[in-house]
Design an enzyme around this catalytic site. Sequence first.
Site, PDB file in Angstrom:
ATOM      1  N   CYS A 148       7.166   9.281   2.046  1.00 43.37           N
ATOM      2  CA  CYS A 148       6.804   9.188   0.636  1.00 43.37           C
ATOM      3  C   CYS A 148       6.722   7.749   0.134  1.00 43.37           C
ATOM      4  O   CYS A 148       5.958   7.465  -0.801  1.00 43.37           O
ATOM      5  CB  CYS A 148       7.759  10.021  -0.222  1.00 43.37           C
ATOM      6  SG  CYS A 148       9.453   9.381  -0.353  1.00 43.37           S
ATOM      7  N   ASP A 149       7.469   6.823   0.730  1.00 41.85           N
ATOM      8  CA  ASP A 149       7.407   5.420   0.320  1.00 41.85           C
ATOM      9  C   ASP A 149       5.979   4.879   0.396  1.00 41.85           C
ATOM     10  O   ASP A 149       5.600   3.991  -0.374  1.00 41.85           O
ATOM     11  CB  ASP A 149       8.273   4.541   1.225  1.00 41.85           C
ATOM     12  CG  ASP A 149       9.632   5.106   1.559  1.00 41.85           C
ATOM     13  OD1 ASP A 149       9.784   6.340   1.556  1.00 41.85           O
ATOM     14  OD2 ASP A 149      10.538   4.314   1.874  1.00 41.85           O
ATOM     15  N   ALA A 150       5.218   5.419   1.338  1.00 40.35           N
ATOM     16  CA  ALA A 150       3.848   4.947   1.542  1.00 40.35           C
ATOM     17  C   ALA A 150       3.011   5.064   0.274  1.00 40.35           C
ATOM     18  O   ALA A 150       2.041   4.314   0.088  1.00 40.35           O
ATOM     19  CB  ALA A 150       3.181   5.735   2.671  1.00 40.35           C
ATOM     20  N   LEU A 151       3.381   5.992  -0.611  1.00 38.79           N
ATOM     21  CA  LEU A 151       2.586   6.233  -1.807  1.00 38.79           C
ATOM     22  C   LEU A 151       2.778   5.149  -2.867  1.00 38.79           C
ATOM     23  O   LEU A 151       2.049   5.105  -3.854  1.00 38.79           O
ATOM     24  CB  LEU A 151       2.917   7.610  -2.386  1.00 38.79           C
ATOM     25  CG  LEU A 151       2.636   8.773  -1.427  1.00 38.79           C
ATOM     26  CD1 LEU A 151       2.920  10.101  -2.102  1.00 38.79           C
ATOM     27  CD2 LEU A 151       1.205   8.737  -0.892  1.00 38.79           C
ATOM     28  N   PHE A 152       3.745   4.261  -2.664  1.00 45.12           N
ATOM     29  CA  PHE A 152       3.827   3.047  -3.463  1.00 45.12           C
ATOM     30  C   PHE A 152       3.119   1.891  -2.756  1.00 45.12           C
ATOM     31  O   PHE A 152       2.484   1.057  -3.394  1.00 45.12           O
ATOM     32  CB  PHE A 152       5.286   2.643  -3.709  1.00 45.12           C
ATOM     33  CG  PHE A 152       5.433   1.367  -4.497  1.00 45.12           C
ATOM     34  CD1 PHE A 152       5.550   1.407  -5.872  1.00 45.12           C
ATOM     35  CD2 PHE A 152       5.449   0.120  -3.868  1.00 45.12           C
ATOM     36  CE1 PHE A 152       5.675   0.223  -6.618  1.00 45.12           C
ATOM     37  CE2 PHE A 152       5.575  -1.060  -4.589  1.00 45.12           C
ATOM     38  CZ  PHE A 152       5.690  -1.001  -5.974  1.00 45.12           C
TER      39      PHE A 152
END
Length: 366
Positions: A148-152
């Site tokens: 989910c970090d990738a979405l930042f």
Amino acid sequence: MKKRTLLLFIVVFAFNQSSIYAQNTDMFSPKYIKETMVKVTDWQMKNQIHKETDWTNGAFFAGVFAAYETTKSPRILDSLMAMGERNLWLPHPRFDHADDIAISQTYIDLYRIKKDRRMIQATLDSVLKMRKIKGNEVKKHGIAWWWCDALFMAPPTLAKLAVTLKDPSFFVQNDSLYKQCYDLLYNKEEHLFARDANYLWNAQGEGKKEANGKKLFWSRGNGWVMGGLVKLLKEMPKNYPTRSFYVTLYKEMATRLLSLQQADGLWRASLLDPASYPGGEGSGSGFDCYAMAWGINNGILNKATYLPAVQKTWKALNSLITPAGKVGWVQPIGADPRRNFNSESFEVYGAGAFLLAGSEVIKLKK
């Protein structure tokens, strides 16, 4: 047990002290916010602990650029330009990894000021290469943005390229990769993201859980998503065909996170088991403050509902800052909730989250 009692005492004492301070300080005055943003920027610039193009600094420098936009400090702009020149405007090495183009958000922002193609060419090459070549992330995980970090880290970069180069194909690329991550990790009952596939649960409810038996949802992980959504929506045209998907997601998550905010204004490292994690966590709370303040400022979130929450968070975040400008109570690098941090714990992304929050809190109308 003694350690936990001591920790609780430290937390209560810290917030009592901050309450006394808050009574004598207008933390919402533009002067105070700008001065604090400069102080945090200066301290963190002098205390770098990672390579400048690392994902951690990608988040930090996104905040530093927000600090420049807010303060118009020539010194901050000069520092950002020097950072880019030192690194030859290169992103981190892996063309297919979202973390490695997080720094590119700042490169593109600076390009918009200076109009020097060198600033974005390497980023452009990496993103275009990703379209043509199946990278290691897809080979290993089946999708490129599998955590989910990738979405930042990545969506704002693609969105900034789309707007800057007037090329909507970057929005299309983002839509495809974003939806893959959403389909894998978004829990439609909880309206929260699992960190990655290791934190999913099967139909029988089997999977990683907290001490209270509830599913494990990481505060900063969902903060990454919220911060990334704001940075994406800021770039995306109002009439873009898939914008409603992102706005709906943003509002769902904002509603859920509002219900999980603790009395002191902060969120705990674990969202659904706050009692097991005494003491607020600075980075996840900073991103949530940023996201909610932006929603109020842009008429997406109801002001009467969300403004009190943002005000509480902003005051609490300021209580985490030392007189020198260090943002404390930041959970170290990890993929799930941890207890191994305290008032002395800092990370560059914690400072970045605070600076982003300040850039929107200053716009709130009294």
